[in-house]
Write a protein that holds these residues in place. Structure first.
Motif, PDB file in Angstrom:
ATOM      1  N   LYS A  46       0.894  -1.120  -0.175  1.00  0.00           N
ATOM      2  CA  LYS A  46       0.067   0.473  -0.317  1.00  0.00           C
ATOM      3  C   LYS A  46       1.209   1.270  -0.284  1.00  0.00           C
ATOM      4  CE  LYS A  46      -3.952  -2.331   2.273  1.00  0.00           C
ATOM      5  NZ  LYS A  46      -4.424  -1.644   3.547  1.00  0.00           N
ATOM      6  N   ALA A  47       0.363   2.216  -0.401  1.00  0.00           N
ATOM      7  CA  ALA A  47       0.912   3.927  -0.200  1.00  0.00           C
ATOM      8  C   ALA A  47       0.432   4.597   0.748  1.00  0.00           C
ATOM      9  CB  ALA A  47       0.343   4.627  -1.336  1.00  0.00           C
ATOM     10  N   GLU A  48       1.465   5.982   1.025  1.00  0.00           N
ATOM     11  CA  GLU A  48       0.815   6.567   2.256  1.00  0.00           C
ATOM     12  C   GLU A  48       0.593   7.936   1.195  1.00  0.00           C
ATOM     13  OE1 GLU A  48       2.585   7.729   5.693  1.00  0.00           O
ATOM     14  OE2 GLU A  48       3.205   9.295   4.571  1.00  0.00           O
ATOM     15  N   ILE A  49      -0.829   8.097   1.861  1.00  0.00           N
ATOM     16  CA  ILE A  49      -0.867   9.617   1.454  1.00  0.00           C
ATOM     17  C   ILE A  49      -1.662  10.265   2.126  1.00  0.00           C
ATOM     18  CG2 ILE A  49      -2.559  10.689  -0.055  1.00  0.00           C
ATOM     19  CD1 ILE A  49      -3.250   8.166  -1.317  1.00  0.00           C
ATOM     20  N   SER A  50      -0.716  12.014   2.239  1.00  0.00           N
ATOM     21  CA  SER A  50      -1.288  12.687   3.097  1.00  0.00           C
ATOM     22  C   SER A  50      -1.436  14.044   2.325  1.00  0.00           C
ATOM     23  CB  SER A  50       0.168  13.088   3.742  1.00  0.00           C
ATOM     24  OG  SER A  50       0.935  12.075   5.102  1.00  0.00           O
ATOM     25  N   ALA A 278      -5.352  15.427   6.425  1.00  0.00           N
ATOM     26  CA  ALA A 278      -5.456  14.434   6.602  1.00  0.00           C
ATOM     27  C   ALA A 278      -4.467  13.163   6.029  1.00  0.00           C
ATOM     28  CB  ALA A 278      -6.526  13.840   5.641  1.00  0.00           C
ATOM     29  N   ILE A 279      -4.063  11.970   6.502  1.00  0.00           N
ATOM     30  CA  ILE A 279      -3.335  11.026   6.361  1.00  0.00           C
ATOM     31  C   ILE A 279      -4.261   9.435   5.675  1.00  0.00           C
ATOM     32  CG2 ILE A 279      -2.678  10.548   8.342  1.00  0.00           C
ATOM     33  CD1 ILE A 279       0.370   9.954   7.132  1.00  0.00           C
ATOM     34  N   LYS A 280      -3.551   9.192   5.153  1.00  0.00           N
ATOM     35  CA  LYS A 280      -4.177   7.443   4.939  1.00  0.00           C
ATOM     36  C   LYS A 280      -3.618   6.693   3.932  1.00  0.00           C
ATOM     37  CE  LYS A 280      -9.251   5.532   3.146  1.00  0.00           C
ATOM     38  NZ  LYS A 280      -9.771   5.979   4.404  1.00  0.00           N
ATOM     39  N   ILE A 281      -3.362   5.779   4.564  1.00  0.00           N
ATOM     40  CA  ILE A 281      -2.531   3.878   4.170  1.00  0.00           C
ATOM     41  C   ILE A 281      -3.536   3.007   3.817  1.00  0.00           C
ATOM     42  CG2 ILE A 281      -0.828   2.347   4.403  1.00  0.00           C
ATOM     43  CD1 ILE A 281      -0.354   5.007   5.715  1.00  0.00           C
ATOM     44  N   ILE A 282      -3.215   3.110   1.810  1.00  0.00           N
ATOM     45  CA  ILE A 282      -4.462   2.255   1.047  1.00  0.00           C
ATOM     46  C   ILE A 282      -3.537   1.956  -0.210  1.00  0.00           C
ATOM     47  CG2 ILE A 282      -4.487   5.013  -0.186  1.00  0.00           C
ATOM     48  CD1 ILE A 282      -8.023   4.040  -0.275  1.00  0.00           C
ATOM     49  N   ASP A 283      -4.088   1.170  -0.922  1.00  0.00           N
ATOM     50  CA  ASP A 283      -3.588   0.551  -2.430  1.00  0.00           C
ATOM     51  C   ASP A 283      -4.566   1.673  -3.602  1.00  0.00           C
ATOM     52  OD1 ASP A 283      -6.333  -0.184  -1.827  1.00  0.00           O
ATOM     53  OD2 ASP A 283      -5.491  -2.315  -2.684  1.00  0.00           O
ATOM     54  N   TYR A 284      -4.595   2.961  -3.654  1.00  0.00           N
ATOM     55  CA  TYR A 284      -4.922   3.977  -4.242  1.00  0.00           C
ATOM     56  C   TYR A 284      -5.216   3.513  -6.182  1.00  0.00           C
ATOM     57  CZ  TYR A 284      -0.407   5.970  -5.719  1.00  0.00           C
ATOM     58  OH  TYR A 284       0.634   5.922  -6.817  1.00  0.00           O
ATOM     59  N   TRP A 285      -4.223   2.861  -6.352  1.00  0.00           N
ATOM     60  CA  TRP A 285      -4.119   2.806  -7.848  1.00  0.00           C
ATOM     61  C   TRP A 285      -5.379   1.678  -8.102  1.00  0.00           C
ATOM     62  CZ3 TRP A 285      -0.767   1.955  -4.155  1.00  0.00           C
ATOM     63  CH2 TRP A 285      -0.358   0.753  -3.665  1.00  0.00           C
ATOM     64  N   LYS A 286      -5.690   0.765  -7.121  1.00  0.00           N
ATOM     65  CA  LYS A 286      -7.091  -0.217  -7.073  1.00  0.00           C
ATOM     66  C   LYS A 286      -8.147   0.685  -7.042  1.00  0.00           C
ATOM     67  CE  LYS A 286      -4.433  -4.241  -5.847  1.00  0.00           C
ATOM     68  NZ  LYS A 286      -4.061  -4.956  -4.429  1.00  0.00           N
ATOM     69  N   ARG A 287      -8.574   2.165  -6.739  1.00  0.00           N
ATOM     70  CA  ARG A 287      -9.633   2.470  -6.377  1.00  0.00           C
ATOM     71  C   ARG A 287      -9.105   3.361  -7.428  1.00  0.00           C
ATOM     72  NH1 ARG A 287     -10.994   1.237  -1.024  1.00  0.00           N
ATOM     73  NH2 ARG A 287      -8.872  -0.509  -0.533  1.00  0.00           N
ATOM     74  N   ASN A 288     -10.167   2.866  -8.502  1.00  0.00           N
ATOM     75  CA  ASN A 288     -10.291   4.100  -9.492  1.00  0.00           C
ATOM     76  C   ASN A 288     -12.146   4.058  -9.972  1.00  0.00           C
ATOM     77  OD1 ASN A 288     -10.115   1.517 -11.156  1.00  0.00           O
ATOM     78  ND2 ASN A 288      -8.260   1.642 -11.342  1.00  0.00           N
ATOM     79  N   LYS A 289     -12.760   3.360  -9.350  1.00  0.00           N
ATOM     80  CA  LYS A 289     -14.059   3.686  -9.956  1.00  0.00           C
ATOM     81  C   LYS A 289     -15.396   4.680  -9.637  1.00  0.00           C
ATOM     82  CE  LYS A 289     -14.501  -0.873 -10.394  1.00  0.00           C
ATOM     83  NZ  LYS A 289     -14.206  -1.446 -11.183  1.00  0.00           N
ATOM     84  N   PHE A 294     -15.375   8.662  -2.694  1.00  0.00           N
ATOM     85  CA  PHE A 294     -15.616   9.022  -1.180  1.00  0.00           C
ATOM     86  C   PHE A 294     -14.548   8.883  -0.440  1.00  0.00           C
ATOM     87  CE2 PHE A 294     -15.651   4.434  -0.791  1.00  0.00           C
ATOM     88  CZ  PHE A 294     -14.800   4.251   1.084  1.00  0.00           C
ATOM     89  N   LEU A 295     -13.132   8.345  -0.871  1.00  0.00           N
ATOM     90  CA  LEU A 295     -11.909   8.459  -0.088  1.00  0.00           C
ATOM     91  C   LEU A 295     -11.389   9.828  -0.343  1.00  0.00           C
ATOM     92  CD1 LEU A 295     -10.923   4.644  -1.654  1.00  0.00           C
ATOM     93  CD2 LEU A 295     -11.803   5.932   0.343  1.00  0.00           C
ATOM     94  N   ARG A 296     -11.906  10.425  -1.706  1.00  0.00           N
ATOM     95  CA  ARG A 296     -11.142  11.672  -1.562  1.00  0.00           C
ATOM     96  C   ARG A 296     -11.885  12.724  -0.526  1.00  0.00           C
ATOM     97  NH1 ARG A 296      -8.625  13.811  -5.825  1.00  0.00           N
ATOM     98  NH2 ARG A 296      -9.001  15.739  -5.839  1.00  0.00           N
ATOM     99  N   GLU A 297     -12.830  12.928   0.273  1.00  0.00           N
ATOM    100  CA  GLU A 297     -13.470  12.947   0.902  1.00  0.00           C
ATOM    101  C   GLU A 297     -12.938  12.590   2.496  1.00  0.00           C
ATOM    102  OE1 GLU A 297     -18.081  12.731   1.493  1.00  0.00           O
ATOM    103  OE2 GLU A 297     -18.219  13.180  -0.938  1.00  0.00           O
ATOM    104  N   GLU A 298     -12.754  12.049   2.935  1.00  0.00           N
ATOM    105  CA  GLU A 298     -12.019  11.067   3.896  1.00  0.00           C
ATOM    106  C   GLU A 298     -10.438  12.245   3.166  1.00  0.00           C
ATOM    107  OE1 GLU A 298     -11.934   7.079   3.884  1.00  0.00           O
ATOM    108  OE2 GLU A 298     -13.520   6.756   4.542  1.00  0.00           O
ATOM    109  N   LEU A 299     -10.231  12.214   2.285  1.00  0.00           N
ATOM    110  CA  LEU A 299      -8.402  12.767   2.575  1.00  0.00           C
ATOM    111  C   LEU A 299      -8.302  14.185   2.579  1.00  0.00           C
ATOM    112  CD1 LEU A 299      -7.116  10.177   0.512  1.00  0.00           C
ATOM    113  CD2 LEU A 299      -5.560  11.172   2.506  1.00  0.00           C
TER     114      LEU A 299
END
Length: 303
Positions: A46-50, A278-289, A294-299
């Motif tokens: 996974k990646a770390e996104i801040s 905000a910060i999130k650990i996630i495999d963002y390349w799989k979250r393209n639908k 909504f994940l953008r709102e979490e960030l």
């Protein structure tokens, strides 16, 4: 040497060359890494996104915008300096790198800026960054810069720009890259070169200032500023630029905020700064639908 080989015999000769090859291929590793702890965080797939609230100084005014830091490990090609498609077949051409993607989005009057910088730094191997790229898009046009390591302390660079004075250019740079510091913080702050250094200012700074790609004398220090925070300070001896990066003192050393101070031709200070929201650990390349938006709102992403 011929008499030596004859004396050694066939089996010993084979062993001699095997040891010689191994020693010549050995690459020193970083000294201060707990590879188990480090791997549990960075090799989990996974990646770390801040996300950061950004105040970017441009054209003499402070502009509100947004920045994003993405850190993720990848299998990289030593020879081609690109991400490997089939790392399991690459053999010794494969090297593990920590990749930082930094984006900045802000508006100047009627038109927007979209900027992105990438840095690729070996994780376990004790080495400076292998590759750095930066791009900038705004309504006037676009530019792209790339530097590839081609020696112990040398980089081959290319610049593609819509400005006549810059045009398409090829150049060589010797020294440390400022943009490497972000990855070295995340790998382990003890890897940061301290004291007097010869350093090439950030590719973002190069783009916005249109300065040449010339290394400058600079001084780096890292101080603990609270129980759980440390700060990297970089000051160029000419006084034209300084950088401060605040990060958590303990592993995995996440970045909390940063500040860049430029001195313009009139001696005025231009301050760009960013603070994490905000910060999130996630495999963002799989979250393209569509359902993943909504994940953008979490960030807290706006741009």
């Amino acid at each position: 040497m011929k008499h030596l080989f004859g004396y050694m015999g066939k089996s010993n000769l084979i062993l001699f060359f095997y040891v010689l090859i191994l020693s010549s291929c050995h690459r020193p590793e970083r000294d201060n890494l707990d590879f188990t702890e480090w791997g549990n965080y960075w090799f989990q797939g996974k990646a770390e996104i801040s996300s950061f609230d950004l105040v970017q100084y441009r054209y003499g005014e402070a502009r509100e915008g947004e920045a994003v830091l993405i850190f993720v490990t990848e299998d990289f090609s030593r020879k081609k300096q690109v991400k490997l498609d089939e790392p399991e077949k690459a053999g010794r051409d494969k090297v593990s790198v920590l990749k930082m993607n930094q984006t900045r989005d802000f508006v100047t009057g009627i038109y927007p800026y979209h900027m992105m910088l990438s840095a690729f730094t070996p994780t376990k191997e004790k080495s400076t960054g292998l590759k750095f790229t930066a791009s900038s898009q705004e309504w006037c046009g676009q530019t792209f810069t790339q530097l590839n390591k081609n020696g112990e302390a040398s980089y081959q660079g290319k610049l593609f720009s819509y400005f006549e004075k810059e045009g398409d250019d090829v150049f060589t740079v010797k020294g440390i890259m400022e943009d490497d510091l972000w990855n070295l913080i995340r790998i382990n702050p003890s890897e940061i070169p301290l004291g007097n250094v010869k350093m090439l200012p950030s590719l973002f700074f190069q783009r916005l200032s249109h300065r040449g790609f010339v290394p400058e004398s600079a001084f780096i220090k890292v101080d603990k500023i609270s129980e759980n925070r440390s700060r990297l300070e970089l000051n160029y001896s000419s006084g034209f630029r300084s950088l401060e990066v605040v990060f958590e003192h303990d592993f995995p050393f996440p970045i909390l905020e940063w500040k860049e101070i430029q001195t313009n031709a009139h001696g005025e200070k231009e301050i760009t700064q960013a603070k994490r929201k905000a910060i999130k650990i996630i495999d963002y390349w799989k979250r393209n639908k569509l359902e993943d938006e909504f994940l953008r709102e979490e960030l807290n992403l706006k741009f």
